[in-house]
Design an enzyme around this catalytic site. Sequence first.
Site, mmCIF file in Angstrom:
data_model
loop_
_atom_site.group_PDB
_atom_site.id
_atom_site.type_symbol
_atom_site.label_atom_id
_atom_site.label_comp_id
_atom_site.label_asym_id
_atom_site.label_seq_id
_atom_site.Cartn_x
_atom_site.Cartn_y
_atom_site.Cartn_z
ATOM 1 N N HIS A 260 1.097 1.885 -26.891
ATOM 2 C CA HIS A 260 2.030 1.617 -25.784
ATOM 3 C C HIS A 260 1.909 2.720 -24.728
ATOM 4 C CE1 HIS A 260 5.362 0.156 -23.606
ATOM 5 N NE2 HIS A 260 6.362 0.420 -24.413
ATOM 6 N N ASP B 33 -3.044 1.778 -16.833
ATOM 7 C CA ASP B 33 -3.436 3.054 -17.430
ATOM 8 C C ASP B 33 -4.845 3.496 -17.071
ATOM 9 O OD1 ASP B 33 -1.083 3.646 -18.749
ATOM 10 O OD2 ASP B 33 -1.555 2.184 -20.306
ATOM 11 N N HIS C 248 -4.919 -6.607 -21.181
ATOM 12 C CA HIS C 248 -3.465 -6.507 -21.297
ATOM 13 C C HIS C 248 -2.959 -7.743 -22.003
ATOM 14 C CE1 HIS C 248 0.747 -6.078 -20.093
ATOM 15 N NE2 HIS C 248 0.462 -4.816 -19.860
#
Length: 436
Positions: free
Chosen positions: A275, A372, A316
Amino acid sequence: MSTHNQELEALLVAESITITDNRSGESMEIPIVNGGVSAEEWAKLLPGIWFFDPAFMSTAACESAITYLDGDAGILRYRGYPIEELAERSTYLEVAYLLLNGELPNEAQFSEWKHDVTYHTFIHENVRKRFLEGFHYDAHPMGMLVSAVAALSTFYLDAKDIFDPESRNKQIIRLIAKMPTLAAAAHRFSVGMPFVYPDNTLDFAPNFLSMLWKVAEPHYEADPVLARALDILFILHADHEQNCSTTAMRVVGSSHSDPYSATAAAAAALYGPRHGGANEAVIRMLTEIGSVENVPDFIATVKAGTSGQRLQGFGHRVYKSYDPRAKIIKRTADEVFAVTGKNPLLDIALKLEEIALNDEYFTSRKLYPNVDFYSGLIYQAMGFPLEMFPVLFAIPRTAGWLAHWQEMLDQESKIARPRQLYIGPEPRAYTPIDAR
Ligand code: ACO
């Protein structure tokens, strides 16, 4: 029946599903509302038959008016406002208000909100001296943050009054205000630097940077480009509907525990590498690749699937197109590097992205850069150690966690309690130890 009513009825029938219990032949029609069907209705026909849905892949656990996400179209909106517009024109504090209150504040509301958050930035001396300084010298700052947030519940006993609007609002302000102070304190401790008190003449992000980087100067002025970049990253990370940590917040909050305990649980969920740790994995991957020339070989290894290696920062669970936050972050990265100098890993990242976006393996699986992929490069260029990445995520996500906690308390009063499909042994008699 009027034509209008016939049309309405046809529409209602089309927006429904029919289920049949083949054991009894009984059928039932369930309307599709807001893209879902009610499990409560289902249970009327099929009591004791549970939905088997590990990791909630197909389960909507709540109704929410906070964040809208369309992963196929790459859309993210907070309270209806596109993330692109908020990142361009708003501030983290304004966005936090929006998430929590449903509307953007007017000038008077914002001024009061900013004043309240600014004047709750200090933490009790015992939190710093007894808790934070009590950790082992090499404690991970995220572990320190999780524990310190949980400890706050013992300092604010009124936090238990979760249905008293005044108390609830006070805890929300305290949590949003104190997260940067706790985060900076955890960082200073981990690098052996003295704690820096909040400077309440500063805005939210510059104040955080002051608590992190101030050395001996009487007043620390952060570079405005870096402060704005951090604020944009805070906006982008403020909420993402029912992700793992927000779900933890809602589940723990549903037992009516106080918001500090629930936020600590949410932060603990964020601590996990699946996460809050993906941007750290991106930096490790780019460092391991080492140079642009090695990128094609690395991509070939990922595609072969033999090493178990994935392209970190790609793919994702929800987005099946370019993560809209990644586009904004890429722009922000250029602005940051103009101040800090280019992160040497950037060229490797750009080459990886270029190859992957033109490779059938990645395009056919709808694997695009996520938030990210570039955020770690920015944090690293700003001087943050890898251990601080999940801490930086937790600061703004606190607004989202609290918005969902509050919404959940106002919506329903049931404790979260899923069912299971039992697959263990049949009943059997206890055998004394000497007979086993
Ligand atoms: N690199 C290479 N292949 C990938 C990647 C990747 N990053 N992600 C998925 N795939 C492949 C899988 O191998 C699988 O291929 P197959 O159908 O041939 O078996 C297919 O794409 C589907 O993958 P799943 O694991 O089923 O997809 P899921 O939706 O469960 O996973 C996840 C999503 C965990 C984010 C995954 O894409 C991943 O591991 N990405 C890298 C880690 C990462 O960047 N995480 C950050 C997420 S954003 C956040 O949490 C803030």
